[in-house]
Write an enzyme that holds these catalytic residues in place. Structure first.
Site, PDB file in Angstrom:
ATOM      1  N   ASP A  83      48.614  40.497  37.257  1.00 16.72           N
ATOM      2  CA  ASP A  83      50.059  40.535  37.041  1.00 16.72           C
ATOM      3  C   ASP A  83      50.794  41.225  38.183  1.00 16.72           C
ATOM      4  OD1 ASP A  83      48.705  42.823  36.164  1.00 16.72           O
ATOM      5  OD2 ASP A  83      50.315  43.421  34.811  1.00 16.72           O
ATOM      6  N   GLU A 126      47.971  44.289  33.232  1.00 22.23           N
ATOM      7  CA  GLU A 126      47.559  45.670  33.498  1.00 22.23           C
ATOM      8  C   GLU A 126      48.775  46.581  33.621  1.00 22.23           C
ATOM      9  OE1 GLU A 126      46.921  49.302  35.470  1.00 22.23           O
ATOM     10  OE2 GLU A 126      47.939  47.653  36.515  1.00 22.23           O
ATOM     11  N   GLU A 127      49.848  46.058  34.201  1.00 15.36           N
ATOM     12  CA  GLU A 127      51.000  46.895  34.509  1.00 15.36           C
ATOM     13  C   GLU A 127      51.818  47.308  33.288  1.00 15.36           C
ATOM     14  OE1 GLU A 127      51.632  48.272  37.185  1.00 15.36           O
ATOM     15  OE2 GLU A 127      50.739  47.127  38.819  1.00 15.36           O
TER      16      GLU A 127
END
Length: 424
Positions: free
Chosen positions: A84, A151-152
């Site tokens: 991402d 992930e962010e």
């Protein structure tokens, strides 16, 4: 020790694929997607892995992708890369700079760019898969090439596990990941055993009161004033309740309350992040926040039913803890394939990373995350001498130096995997 023939072959197979890999990187860089929206990125990665003959599983935990490469009996190695990007307007000036936009969580259009190096991570997955496929004579076992979403923002690793990743494919014997680091020179990696990132708790603290007219505050219980007292008091938790030798962070990142200057509202919401290297200490921070907030409310005469309320939000992240034995093994491997003096000691970061979720099994999965140098040595030396600053990750000016970065990523990760699955 790695066989010299293996090391020579590894470099040759990697170098022959660099033109393709750089073009793939530029594609991912120019076409970033926000967390949870990585549909096209995942599709392109799946396409590359399928072309290599891997059995590809898609749609795990959202847009998660796992390509499985089997090569006889042996350990199972998970190699993770996150896919991402971030809601930032790129200002690097690169010819392949992102012009992409996406919709944020509020449904508003925002520029999008790969400001955290996930384009390198994703490209590396394809490169490692291609090299391992070409070098099947040197290893045996099973490799998972795992493209992780979100992930962010929302803990995509945990989403993949909750969607039955280990139940579907089995438990890996170890898990590996890398992350770009603009503070490390190209061709080098940073690595250390033990804690590498903080655990993190995101909580909302709702401060309640009794609203009324701003001209008659004596007839109210003002939650704005109460919230201000709480914010200041929370700062003493770290300074007076945590050992000076331990890392802890209590951050109030946002305050929401009130609608008009002459109205005292009913409540104020504080958005907090609590971090520590030790999971037990992080839990104690949560308890301290609750105790402090409720104690101040009680001192101001609020009844118990109106004491501040804590609510966890998002996903709490455990710390990344690099396995001691595996880390020592990889230090030797990286020195052999990248050269003497290329492995520097990594210091723990105070940020969080959801790669840690892949260790959460019974028994725990040994994991190692290392940091990949992506900045020219000359630029780092110039910065140290007072010259231009090197852009950090999450900066709209950040980009990796491709000349050497991708090669070091593929060589190091492929060597790490093969060292864990030697040919018998």
């Amino acid at each position: 020790m790695l066989d010299q023939e293996l090391k020579d072959r590894l470099r040759k197979e990697t170098e022959s694929r660099l033109p393709w890999l750089e073009e793939l990187y530029k594609h991912f860089h120019a076409n970033p997607e926000l967390s949870g929206q990585e549909e096209k990125t995942a599709a392109r990665l799946a396409e590359e892995l399928s072309a290599l003959g891997l059995k590809v599983h898609t749609g795990i935990g959202g847009h998660g992708v796992v390509g499985v490469m089997q090569n006889g009996q042996g350990p199972t190695v998970l190699i993770r890369g996150d896919m991402d990007a971030l809601p930032l307007k790129e200002i690097t000036g690169l010819p392949y700079a992102s012009q992409a936009t996406g919709l944020n969580h509020d449904g508003l259009e925002t520029p999008v760019m790969h400001a955290c190096g996930h384009d390198v991570h994703t490209s590396n997955l394809a490169g490692v898969a291609a090299v391992l496929d070409a070098m099947r004579d040197y290893w045996q076992g099973t490799v998972w090439i795992l493209g992780q979403p979100a992930e962010e923002a929302i803990g995509g690793a945990n989403l993949m596990l909750q969607d039955g990743l280990y139940e579907r494919l089995g438990r890996p014997d170890l898990a590996l990941a890398l992350h770009v680091d603009p503070g490390v020179p190209v061709g080098s990696v940073a690595l250390a055993a033990g804690v590498q990132s903080s655990c993190s708790h995101a909580i909302d603290l709702t401060v309640r009161g009794k609203g009324g007219h701003g001209a008659a505050p004596h007839r109210t219980k003002d939650p704005v004033v109460l919230a201000a007292q709480i914010v200041m008091a929370l700062q003493t938790i770290v300074s007076r309740e945590v050992k000076p030798s331990e890392m802890a962070v209590v951050t109030v990142g946002a305050i929401h309350g009130g609608t008009k200057r002459n109205i005292i509202p009913e409540e104020v919401v504080l958005n907090l992040t609590l971090r520590a290297y030790d999971a037990g200490l992080a839990e104690n921070l949560v308890k301290a926040v609750k105790r402090t907030a409720q104690g101040i409310a009680q001192a101001q005469g609020l009844p118990e039913e109106l004491w501040p309320r804590l609510e966890p939000v998002d996903t709490s992240y455990p710390p990344i803890i690099n396995d001691e034995k595996l880390t020592q093994q990889l230090k030797t491997v990286f020195e052999e394939v990248l050269g003497e003096g290329t492995v520097v000691e990594a210091s723990p970061i105070t940020g969080s990373e959801d790669f840690s979720f892949f260790a959460q099994a019974d028994p725990p999965v040994p994991t190692v995350m290392y940091r990949l140098g992506v900045t020219k040595k000359e630029a780092l030396e110039a910065e140290a001498d007072g010259g231009p600053s090197v852009a950090p990750v999450h900066d709209p000016r950040f980009y990796p130096d491709l000349d050497g970065s991708l090669a070091a990523a593929v060589v190091s990760m492929a060597a790490a995997a093969m060292s864990a699955m030697p040919k018998k």
